[in-house]
Design a protein around this motif. Structure first.
Motif, PDB file in Angstrom:
ATOM      1  N   MET A 103      25.039 -15.833 -22.781  1.00 11.99           N
ATOM      2  CA  MET A 103      24.087 -14.846 -22.258  1.00 11.99           C
ATOM      3  C   MET A 103      24.407 -14.410 -20.826  1.00 11.99           C
ATOM      4  N   LEU A 104      25.697 -14.229 -20.547  1.00  8.10           N
ATOM      5  CA  LEU A 104      26.128 -13.796 -19.219  1.00  8.10           C
ATOM      6  C   LEU A 104      26.654 -12.368 -19.343  1.00  8.10           C
ATOM      7  N   ALA A 105      26.240 -11.495 -18.437  1.00  8.89           N
ATOM      8  CA  ALA A 105      26.727 -10.116 -18.515  1.00  8.89           C
ATOM      9  C   ALA A 105      26.658  -9.452 -17.158  1.00  8.89           C
ATOM     10  N   CYS A 106      27.787  -8.913 -16.726  1.00  2.19           N
ATOM     11  CA  CYS A 106      27.845  -7.996 -15.577  1.00  2.19           C
ATOM     12  C   CYS A 106      27.246  -8.574 -14.300  1.00  2.19           C
ATOM     13  N   ASN A 107      27.163  -9.883 -14.204  1.00  3.10           N
ATOM     14  CA  ASN A 107      26.628 -10.523 -13.014  1.00  3.10           C
ATOM     15  C   ASN A 107      27.612 -11.565 -12.511  1.00  3.10           C
ATOM     16  N   ASN A 108      27.381 -12.010 -11.292  1.00  6.20           N
ATOM     17  CA  ASN A 108      28.177 -13.100 -10.727  1.00  6.20           C
ATOM     18  C   ASN A 108      27.323 -14.367 -10.736  1.00  6.20           C
ATOM     19  N   TYR A 109      27.435 -15.121 -11.808  1.00  4.64           N
ATOM     20  CA  TYR A 109      26.646 -16.338 -11.957  1.00  4.64           C
ATOM     21  C   TYR A 109      27.255 -17.435 -11.089  1.00  4.64           C
ATOM     22  N   PRO A 110      26.428 -18.207 -10.420  1.00  7.11           N
ATOM     23  CA  PRO A 110      26.946 -19.122  -9.392  1.00  7.11           C
ATOM     24  C   PRO A 110      27.454 -20.431  -9.969  1.00  7.11           C
ATOM     25  N   GLY A 111      28.225 -21.143  -9.174  1.00  7.56           N
ATOM     26  CA  GLY A 111      28.752 -22.451  -9.565  1.00  7.56           C
ATOM     27  C   GLY A 111      27.925 -23.597  -8.997  1.00  7.56           C
ATOM     28  N   THR A 112      26.660 -23.357  -8.697  1.00  7.54           N
ATOM     29  CA  THR A 112      25.824 -24.414  -8.116  1.00  7.54           C
ATOM     30  C   THR A 112      25.476 -25.457  -9.172  1.00  7.54           C
ATOM     31  N   PRO A 113      25.278 -26.690  -8.773  1.00  9.39           N
ATOM     32  CA  PRO A 113      24.890 -27.734  -9.730  1.00  9.39           C
ATOM     33  C   PRO A 113      23.617 -27.361 -10.489  1.00  9.39           C
ATOM     34  N   GLU A 114      22.671 -26.702  -9.828  1.00  8.91           N
ATOM     35  CA  GLU A 114      21.409 -26.354 -10.482  1.00  8.91           C
ATOM     36  C   GLU A 114      21.669 -25.378 -11.621  1.00  8.91           C
TER      37      GLU A 114
ATOM     38  N   GLY B  59      26.980 -10.218 -24.700  1.00 10.17           N
ATOM     39  CA  GLY B  59      26.317 -11.298 -23.978  1.00 10.17           C
ATOM     40  C   GLY B  59      25.002 -10.930 -23.330  1.00 10.17           C
ATOM     41  N   GLY B  60      24.865  -9.689 -22.878  1.00 14.59           N
ATOM     42  CA  GLY B  60      23.633  -9.303 -22.203  1.00 14.59           C
ATOM     43  C   GLY B  60      22.397  -9.491 -23.055  1.00 14.59           C
ATOM     44  N   ALA B  61      22.591  -9.488 -24.382  1.00 11.33           N
ATOM     45  CA  ALA B  61      21.465  -9.665 -25.288  1.00 11.33           C
ATOM     46  C   ALA B  61      21.449 -11.052 -25.933  1.00 11.33           C
ATOM     47  N   GLY B  62      22.319 -11.928 -25.497  1.00 10.97           N
ATOM     48  CA  GLY B  62      22.272 -13.310 -25.968  1.00 10.97           C
ATOM     49  C   GLY B  62      22.440 -13.442 -27.472  1.00 10.97           C
ATOM     50  N   LEU B  63      21.742 -14.412 -28.033  1.00 10.17           N
ATOM     51  CA  LEU B  63      21.850 -14.704 -29.464  1.00 10.17           C
ATOM     52  C   LEU B  63      20.682 -14.079 -30.218  1.00 10.17           C
ATOM     53  N   ARG B  64      20.911 -13.846 -31.471  1.00  6.94           N
ATOM     54  CA  ARG B  64      19.816 -13.459 -32.365  1.00  6.94           C
ATOM     55  C   ARG B  64      19.288 -14.715 -33.072  1.00  6.94           C
ATOM     56  N   LYS B  65      18.227 -14.501 -33.865  1.00  8.50           N
ATOM     57  CA  LYS B  65      17.651 -15.626 -34.607  1.00  8.50           C
ATOM     58  C   LYS B  65      18.589 -16.043 -35.738  1.00  8.50           C
ATOM     59  N   ASP B  66      18.340 -17.235 -36.274  1.00  9.79           N
ATOM     60  CA  ASP B  66      19.246 -17.822 -37.252  1.00  9.79           C
ATOM     61  C   ASP B  66      19.467 -16.937 -38.480  1.00  9.79           C
ATOM     62  N   SER B  67      18.426 -16.235 -38.931  1.00  7.51           N
ATOM     63  CA  SER B  67      18.560 -15.453 -40.154  1.00  7.51           C
ATOM     64  C   SER B  67      19.617 -14.352 -39.997  1.00  7.51           C
ATOM     65  N   PHE B  68      19.830 -13.889 -38.785  1.00  7.51           N
ATOM     66  CA  PHE B  68      20.876 -12.893 -38.559  1.00  7.51           C
ATOM     67  C   PHE B  68      22.246 -13.447 -38.939  1.00  7.51           C
TER      68      PHE B  68
ATOM     69  N   GLN C 220      18.676  -9.744 -10.906  1.00 10.19           N
ATOM     70  CA  GLN C 220      17.557 -10.692 -10.772  1.00 10.19           C
ATOM     71  C   GLN C 220      17.735 -11.888 -11.709  1.00 10.19           C
ATOM     72  N   ALA C 221      18.501 -11.696 -12.779  1.00  5.04           N
ATOM     73  CA  ALA C 221      18.690 -12.778 -13.759  1.00  5.04           C
ATOM     74  C   ALA C 221      19.945 -13.593 -13.494  1.00  5.04           C
ATOM     75  N   ASP C 222      20.629 -13.368 -12.373  1.00  2.00           N
ATOM     76  CA  ASP C 222      21.971 -13.938 -12.243  1.00  2.00           C
ATOM     77  C   ASP C 222      22.006 -15.406 -11.814  1.00  2.00           C
ATOM     78  N   HIS C 223      20.846 -16.012 -11.641  1.00  2.00           N
ATOM     79  CA  HIS C 223      20.812 -17.460 -11.441  1.00  2.00           C
ATOM     80  C   HIS C 223      20.104 -18.150 -12.607  1.00  2.00           C
ATOM     81  N   SER C 224      20.052 -17.472 -13.740  1.00  2.00           N
ATOM     82  CA  SER C 224      19.317 -18.027 -14.874  1.00  2.00           C
ATOM     83  C   SER C 224      20.128 -17.867 -16.147  1.00  2.00           C
ATOM     84  N   ALA C 225      19.647 -18.492 -17.205  1.00  2.00           N
ATOM     85  CA  ALA C 225      20.272 -18.346 -18.520  1.00  2.00           C
ATOM     86  C   ALA C 225      19.449 -17.404 -19.391  1.00  2.00           C
ATOM     87  N   LYS C 226      18.675 -16.536 -18.757  1.00  2.00           N
ATOM     88  CA  LYS C 226      17.908 -15.515 -19.467  1.00  2.00           C
ATOM     89  C   LYS C 226      18.845 -14.340 -19.763  1.00  2.00           C
TER      90      LYS C 226
END
Lengths: 700, 700
Positions: free
Chosen positions: A359-370, A334-343, A138-144
């Protein structure tokens, strides 16, 4: 000058109660909602499922703004980042829209202030690709970061909101709004050309002081040369030396730390000499300040389910425990992205090198301009956060993207975009599109897995010859008291795929029996009589499994130069997990075993497998492992310990050069009959380099 | 309107005669010098060494410029590119300096013209890294294609100068100075959005006509939609359909061709299921217009020693012969850089897909700012040349850069830079950093090589399982008449590592006996009696070797999807070489064998090896190979032909789907005694799908 904001929140649209409720910032609006409307403890049983009801709701944070600027002042809204798709409004005016949690927000409110404004931040529902099944896709078109969509150790619990600090700022001409230090070191690292990118409308003064408080630069030039800088070293290789900088204008000042180091990736081995001939493996040996270093550590994941709760006090014990376990690297999955700066500041201080994935993990993220447009902005935001930190050692596109469950590859445009951005922004930091790359490997994740290269995890890694083991795992159950706190009494023993064990990843996290895997415990020790015994045996397998795996990988240096087990920590109490620590930061026995296996210098036994029958001949090798920058030496005596009887097997006096291992004698003995399910091999040594291995005796 | 320039040249500095001499443009100044000062035929013996004397000379081209602009006119100097480091001067004024041979030059001379100017082009000495040994490494800090520094089939003969056309142009407001077409196709390729980037100060009209001459667009919009465009297909898969465009201003017009196609790389196979688990191979299956296509062809190298001699008439027979041999791809090996524009136009017309490498080969190019700046400009110049051509299918950083003799890797900044530029300019064209990538392979280059995966080349590729064989070779000697024209009579037979054979790569091109390899000829056929016999036997090995290799690679479709032998052509008469054609475009027997092996549909025998002893049982498989977009069927009868006696072995009636192979029966027979050194397997078929294999009978 900062002005605190007092937020409330409410559901604007979608399922859920409409009444406003108090909001904690930084925090997550779902947690605030749960507190306000009496959700049950989300850690117990499968209570986390309560959050499913509000997955598709639109939330609004709101805070009164009654300040007005003094003459010469502006009032700004400033946030470290907002999760995930949102708009910032003052009254009914939309000031800003953005998609992505890592970019800071800075908005000048001054033109719109009237003394009784309302700041409103509308949080759109979590991104879900419409035709995707429930889960990470469900997250594979986002940067979440996709982990909160459900993983084998993170329940599905979608979060969003003001996860970083939010405030108003009174700004004048003297306000410093941005300080970004950078530097280049010359070839022999004897000169650092330091640059400060500072945003301030007034003149500023820079001061750089060393660790002893001596001022090594003071002046108004934003670029200067520091001669013979102390270098930043990772844990075990030298001091994690940091300088402190201060930038001062008349009314404002900012300070931070800077560390000087160079990093490269070296290749581990040449290509095969055979024709038809391929390429050599992707380089993965970290060279820090010109010195090749075996990287040893773990995979760090989100330490909380609610990322707004992340804080220095959450991070500190975790990073300190890694330091104490002789780790020098975290792979930030990558699945958990970045931590806060203090880390990252803690990792700077403790000398933990960071492999940071986007923040990319185990998905096929698309090459669309959006999608590329969203990813590009967030990638820049991530680099803004990371680049000032000396701990940053490797950038990576994401997790397991070149595997069949993902489906991306070298040609995928999101990864070519990330490579391009990293090349432009930080060519001095190595970049890999994903992990594993050629020559590297992930897995296995069990103590015993004969379908792969196994048998057991010792055998598997003795047979394998990879350059980097960036994920490998052995699960264990949590301590019995943790289990009692999350599993209702009636489900506790024997563990079965019941509601609460399923919720806590005890079963069906991956295949039917992971992560508890009772059949593997039973294979070695028979059916356990009670929970405590089962936990002990499970944790023994994990501890011995990790010990043998880490020591074997160290033996394979320099062909193998990277070892990070899956994983280090967990965001909530899992019933069973591959982690070394239980939530929030409680060491399992495996932590202690890994800490011992990662000592800079130790005697190690290479034992063919974990399980033996009485009467079999066991032949093992004694090794001196050393990855310190100093020579190592010592005298070791090997003993067999069986049913309380200790038998001397061999003596070896050994010496080795810095960062070199030495293979010692092969020793054989016949496994004796005995009452106890286990027997031990002890390597006694005179200077803290001893080791001990517990082995299984089948059918004692 | 163009004005021709009449050039002379002279040596300005360094060794050599100072007298001016006539210069041919396009051409190379070294060839002009040789003609003027009586160099002996460079093809004969080791006469090419005469050129060493002028390697480090600085040359100057000069041409009188006596024109003056009419009112409203400007006069420009225009060149397609100048090799390699140069400055362009008018009289004593330096107008332009540049390093790199691919960027066109356009200089407005108008302000400086006085009716009796002198245009001077100073060509600096060839780039040589000061501390490099003689050879290709001298070019490793430059963007000069390194092949002319000496390769195993190209003598060391350093060239430079006005290798592309040079002229003056009278320009007015109506002059069209640049036309660059591009397009995007929608998802199902039913609509092309066509864009023209045109430089002209006056208004222009665009016309697009189809192959039948019908106007499909006419107008002043530089962007328009073409519905249902005919697609461009490679040879064997459909028409190489090209549209013709014309751009007209009042006084000027430019025309060219445009072809519509989409290209992607697909993956060949999943990653290994074993833990510890790596990544899958780099994708290398070409998908053209949505259709996966086995790529079959050859490595194209510079067809002349003097690249100024390159022309459409040089290229045409070479491209046509590839078309007639059913090839659909050329790998343009990086060591030889790019060819002139007419080459790519021919490939557009003949449907030959182009894998184009940048000018990096077998060296470790540095990541210094100076080198990256040169490379960046030349990379853009290369893309300007390539992107308009529909034949462009794959971009690649260079040759064998991830192998031990080069020393670059995934992290090398020049390759990250090239990836970035290609991503920005042409994200729709796949890009690989080098060849081979993961899963692909280069080599072997001999008929028989037991030290590798060999024995012979048939066995080797039957054992291998790579996704792409982007280089593999079998050498043969040149025809006897060619040898007589380049080797003095007294050296001719038996070939030994004499002066002329060494010069022409007969020996010590690679190891002591390559490329003639007399020991391999002798292994199969004994010592030859004379030159003609030796040439015949050498050419038989090459022909049968290539036939077996190409057919085996086709059998391995779709795991293997790419096969380009090393190499297609040669820039001068080599005594022996892996090429299919002798200089300039004379087919060897291997050309015919490859042409047959690349027919879209054929019956093929999978034979375990080439050499047999009488009495051994030979078991072979019959296959129907088909890579056409149509089904194939036929009836085949297998015969043994030995000492003139034909024996029927098997009959098979087969049918297969588009782009699918079919495995037929295994057939066994006992190799008979015989007088002749060879015997044959014939697959007789009814519709042009027959094949024949000559095999060696040891000790007849």
């Amino acid at each position: 000058m900062n002005i605190a904001l007092s937020f409330q929140a409410r559901i604007l649209d979608g399922p859920g109660e409409r009444t406003p409720f108090p909001a904690t910032v930084p925090g997550n609006v779902q947690k605030d909602y749960a507190a306000a409307f009496g959700f049950k403890d989300p850690f117990f049983a499968d209570n986390y499922r309560q959050f499913e009801a509000i997955e598709d709701s639109t939330f609004e944070y709101f805070a009164p703004v009654d300040v007005m600027p003094e003459p010469g002042e502006e009032i700004w809204f400033v946030s470290g980042g907002i999760d995930y798709s949102y708009s910032v409004c003052l009254d009914d005016r939309v000031l800003y829209r953005y998609e992505g949690m890592y970019r800071p927000v800075e908005l000048n409110l001054t033109p719109y202030l009237n003394g009784h404004n309302l700041l409103r931040i509308v949080i759109l529902p979590h991104p879900k690709r419409p035709d995707a099944p429930q889960g990470r896709e469900q997250a594979d078109h986002s940067a979440k970061p996709p982990v909160c969509y459900g993983w084998d150790w993170n329940p599905r619990l979608l979060i969003s909101g003001l996860w970083e600090e939010c405030r108003l700022e009174r700004r004048t001409a003297g306000t410093i709004t941005r300080v970004c230090p950078s530097y280049t070191l010359n070839g022999d690292r004897t000169e650092a050309r330091v640059r400060f990118d500072v945003e301030c409308r007034s003149e500023v003064t820079l001061t750089l002081t060393d660790r002893e408080g001596n001022v090594v630069y003071e002046g108004k030039d934003k670029e200067f040369v520091l001669k013979n800088p102390h270098l930043w070293w990772c844990n075990g290789q030298g001091d994690a030396y940091l300088y402190t900088y201060t930038v001062r204008s008349g009314e404002d000042s900012r300070c931070g730390q800077i560390g000087f180091r160079t990093v490269r990736l070296l290749r581990n081995r040449p290509e095969s000499p055979l024709f038809p001939k391929g390429r050599y493996d992707a380089p993965i040996t970290i060279e820090l300040n010109g010195r090749p270093i075996p990287a040893k550590g773990s995979n760090f994941v989100n330490p909380e389910l609610f990322w707004g709760d992340d804080s220095e006090s959450v991070y500190e014990p975790l990073v300190r425990l890694a330091y104490e376990a002789h780790m020098n690297v975290f792979r930030m999955w990558g699945g958990a992205g970045l931590r806060k700066d203090s880390f990252y500041s803690l990792c700077d201080r403790y000398g933990i090198m960071i492999w940071q994935e986007f923040m990319l993990a185990c998905n096929n993220y698309p090459g669309t301009p959006e999608y590329l447009a969203v990813l590009e902005k967030e990638a820049h935001a991530c680099l803004d956060r990371l680049l000032p930190h000396p701990c940053l050692t490797l950038l990576c596109g994401g997790n397991e993207l070149f595997n069949s469950w993902s489906g991306m590859d070298d040609q995928s445009l999101p990864l070519r975009l990330l490579d391009k951005i990293c090349f432009e922004r930080a060519p001095q930091i190595p970049f890999n599109k994903t992990s594993p790359m050629t020559g590297m490997a992930h897995g296995c994740y069990l103590f015993y897995e004969p379908d792969y290269m196994g048998g057991d995890v010792w055998e598997m890694f003795q047979k394998a010859s990879n350059t980097a083991y960036t994920e490998f795992g052995v699960p264990s159950m949590a301590d019995a008291d943790i289990l009692r706190s999350i599993i209702p009494e009636e489900e506790l023993f024997p563990p079965k795929p019941t509601r609460s064990y399923l919720a806590h990843h005890g079963f069906e996290a991956w295949g039917p029996t992971r992560w508890i895997c009772p059949e593997i415990i039973e294979r070695y020790f028979g059916k356990p009589d009670n929970l405590e015994q089962m936990v002990d045996e499970s944790q023994l397998l994990q501890a011995e499994g990790y010990k043998g795996a880490f020591e074997e990988m160290r033996r394979q240096w320099p062909v193998c130069s990277f070892m990070t087990n899956w994983d280090y920590n967990e965001p909530w109490p899992c019933a069973a997990n591959n982690s070394l620590l239980s939530y929030p930061a409680r060491p399992k026995p495996a932590y202690t075993a890994v800490r011992d296996a990662l000592r800079p210098s130790l005697f190690s036994a290479k034992i063919p497998r974990f399980g033996w029958e009485a009467g079999q001949t066991l032949t093992f090798e004694i090794w001196l492992l050393n990855d310190s920058p100093l020579p190592a030496c010592g005298k070791v005596t090997a003993y067999l310990l069986s049913d309380g009887v200790r038998t001397e097997l061999a003596v070896w006096e050994a010496r080795t050069e810095p960062c070199r291992n030495e293979k010692g004698p092969e020793v054989s003995f016949v496994v004796p009959k005995g009452r106890e399910k286990t027997f031990s091999l002890e390597l006694q040594a005179d200077n803290g380099m001893q080791s001990c291995y517990r082995l299984c005796r089948f059918r004692p």
